[in-house]
Design a protein around this motif. Sequence first.
Motif, mmCIF file in Angstrom:
data_model
loop_
_atom_site.group_PDB
_atom_site.id
_atom_site.type_symbol
_atom_site.label_atom_id
_atom_site.label_comp_id
_atom_site.label_asym_id
_atom_site.label_seq_id
_atom_site.Cartn_x
_atom_site.Cartn_y
_atom_site.Cartn_z
ATOM 1 N N VAL A 179 0.843 -1.191 0.000
ATOM 2 C CA VAL A 179 0.000 0.000 0.000
ATOM 3 C C VAL A 179 0.877 1.239 0.000
ATOM 4 C CG1 VAL A 179 -1.916 -1.132 1.193
ATOM 5 C CG2 VAL A 179 -0.205 0.133 2.508
ATOM 6 N N VAL A 180 0.341 2.325 -0.546
ATOM 7 C CA VAL A 180 1.004 3.624 -0.556
ATOM 8 C C VAL A 180 0.123 4.602 0.193
ATOM 9 C CG1 VAL A 180 1.657 5.586 -2.008
ATOM 10 C CG2 VAL A 180 2.307 3.277 -2.683
ATOM 11 N N MET A 181 0.715 5.394 1.086
ATOM 12 C CA MET A 181 -0.036 6.379 1.856
ATOM 13 C C MET A 181 0.451 7.774 1.507
ATOM 14 S SD MET A 181 0.028 4.267 5.427
ATOM 15 C CE MET A 181 1.721 3.817 5.065
ATOM 16 N N MET A 182 -0.492 8.643 1.222
ATOM 17 C CA MET A 182 -0.160 10.014 0.836
ATOM 18 C C MET A 182 -0.926 10.987 1.731
ATOM 19 S SD MET A 182 -0.607 11.910 -2.872
ATOM 20 C CE MET A 182 0.774 11.034 -3.610
ATOM 21 N N ALA A 183 -0.185 11.882 2.387
ATOM 22 C CA ALA A 183 -0.801 12.882 3.246
ATOM 23 C C ALA A 183 -1.455 13.966 2.393
ATOM 24 C CB ALA A 183 0.237 13.487 4.174
ATOM 25 N N GLN A 184 -2.650 14.385 2.785
ATOM 26 C CA GLN A 184 -3.383 15.422 2.074
ATOM 27 C C GLN A 184 -3.232 16.768 2.774
ATOM 28 O OE1 GLN A 184 -4.796 14.605 -0.922
ATOM 29 N NE2 GLN A 184 -3.854 12.604 -0.474
ATOM 30 N N ALA A 185 -3.566 17.833 2.074
ATOM 31 C CA ALA A 185 -3.409 19.188 2.611
ATOM 32 C C ALA A 185 -4.265 19.412 3.852
ATOM 33 C CB ALA A 185 -3.759 20.218 1.536
ATOM 34 N N ASP A 186 -5.399 18.703 3.957
ATOM 35 C CA ASP A 186 -6.290 18.895 5.100
ATOM 36 C C ASP A 186 -5.885 18.046 6.303
ATOM 37 O OD1 ASP A 186 -6.939 16.393 4.251
ATOM 38 O OD2 ASP A 186 -9.069 16.785 3.911
ATOM 39 N N GLY A 187 -4.743 17.363 6.207
ATOM 40 C CA GLY A 187 -4.272 16.576 7.339
ATOM 41 C C GLY A 187 -4.668 15.115 7.295
ATOM 42 N N THR A 188 -5.504 14.747 6.350
ATOM 43 C CA THR A 188 -5.921 13.349 6.236
ATOM 44 C C THR A 188 -4.859 12.551 5.474
ATOM 45 O OG1 THR A 188 -7.141 13.748 4.180
ATOM 46 C CG2 THR A 188 -8.349 13.996 6.254
ATOM 47 N N VAL A 189 -4.962 11.234 5.544
ATOM 48 C CA VAL A 189 -4.031 10.349 4.855
ATOM 49 C C VAL A 189 -4.813 9.452 3.907
ATOM 50 C CG1 VAL A 189 -2.340 8.496 5.107
ATOM 51 C CG2 VAL A 189 -2.410 10.357 6.781
ATOM 52 N N THR A 190 -4.455 9.499 2.627
ATOM 53 C CA THR A 190 -5.088 8.642 1.630
ATOM 54 C C THR A 190 -4.251 7.377 1.469
ATOM 55 O OG1 THR A 190 -6.032 10.507 0.404
ATOM 56 C CG2 THR A 190 -5.772 8.429 -0.794
ATOM 57 N N THR A 191 -4.908 6.229 1.635
ATOM 58 C CA THR A 191 -4.227 4.942 1.509
ATOM 59 C C THR A 191 -4.658 4.272 0.213
ATOM 60 O OG1 THR A 191 -4.119 4.653 3.913
ATOM 61 C CG2 THR A 191 -3.842 2.678 2.557
ATOM 62 N N LEU A 192 -3.683 3.907 -0.606
ATOM 63 C CA LEU A 192 -3.965 3.276 -1.893
ATOM 64 C C LEU A 192 -3.345 1.889 -1.927
ATOM 65 C CD1 LEU A 192 -3.010 6.364 -4.078
ATOM 66 C CD2 LEU A 192 -5.333 5.550 -3.670
#
Length: 264
Positions: A57-70
């Motif tokens: 999995v790849v995790m990318m931090a978003q500008a709003d502080g959330t983390v998107t997991t792909l």
Amino acid sequence: MTMYRFAFTFLAGLLAVAYTAEAQQSPFVQQFAGSTILLTNGDTLRGPVTLRRDQDVVMMAQADGTVTTLSAVAINSFAVKGEDRDSRRGTGYYDNFYDARNGFYYGNPMYNSRRREESDVNQVRVFRTYRWNRGNDYSDFKSPAFFEQLSNGPRILLRRESLMQRTVSNAGPYGYGGYGYGNPYGGGRSMGTYTEMKDDFFLATPAGEIIPLRSPKKDLLNVFRGQAKQLEQYAKQNQLNFTVARELAFIVNYANSLTSEGAK
């Protein structure tokens, strides 16, 4: 900001901190300062990422502080750079594979340099998703997994990392007759274990089949049966080792050059 959104953002921040701490401890976690991710739906994402090699999995931090997991099922391929260096990885892991991914090899008229490329975490690394049986040769079930691309095609050299646990013994201060440190019973050696990372190599066919190279030289020569003698001679003349990632990538590129269709 509503209480719900505050709680959600706070939780995401805690997750990001947890992942950062884990990245400093776990050999299966890698962090990159930049990435370009091509999703299976055609969209493209860019930004710093954390790669969980053990979970694909790849995790990318978003500008709003959330983390998107792909997960791997959502990703076609991705390129990363600016990796946090891990001293536990052996020399050669951070080699530059740009030339190998572009099909170059020793003896290629367009590639005459014998100079070893400098190890650099800022070099771009490329990962691709393939369906794989996870090493279970007796299973027909295949799930998406990330593989690092090391060579060009049509047969592509791929790499994944795995952990190998080793046992070591520590002699006491007076040799076998002394008392081993950490050994409550004394009289000899204390035993301990340590974990190291190793490269696992694979070959991807044009049809997307994944062939494990458990014994790289033996298995690669078996795939390229018709060119086996030429490959052995090429490796010997150029002093290439079948177990060294960058050198194996050159061997695969040379093997591909011997036939326009690759090995049958």
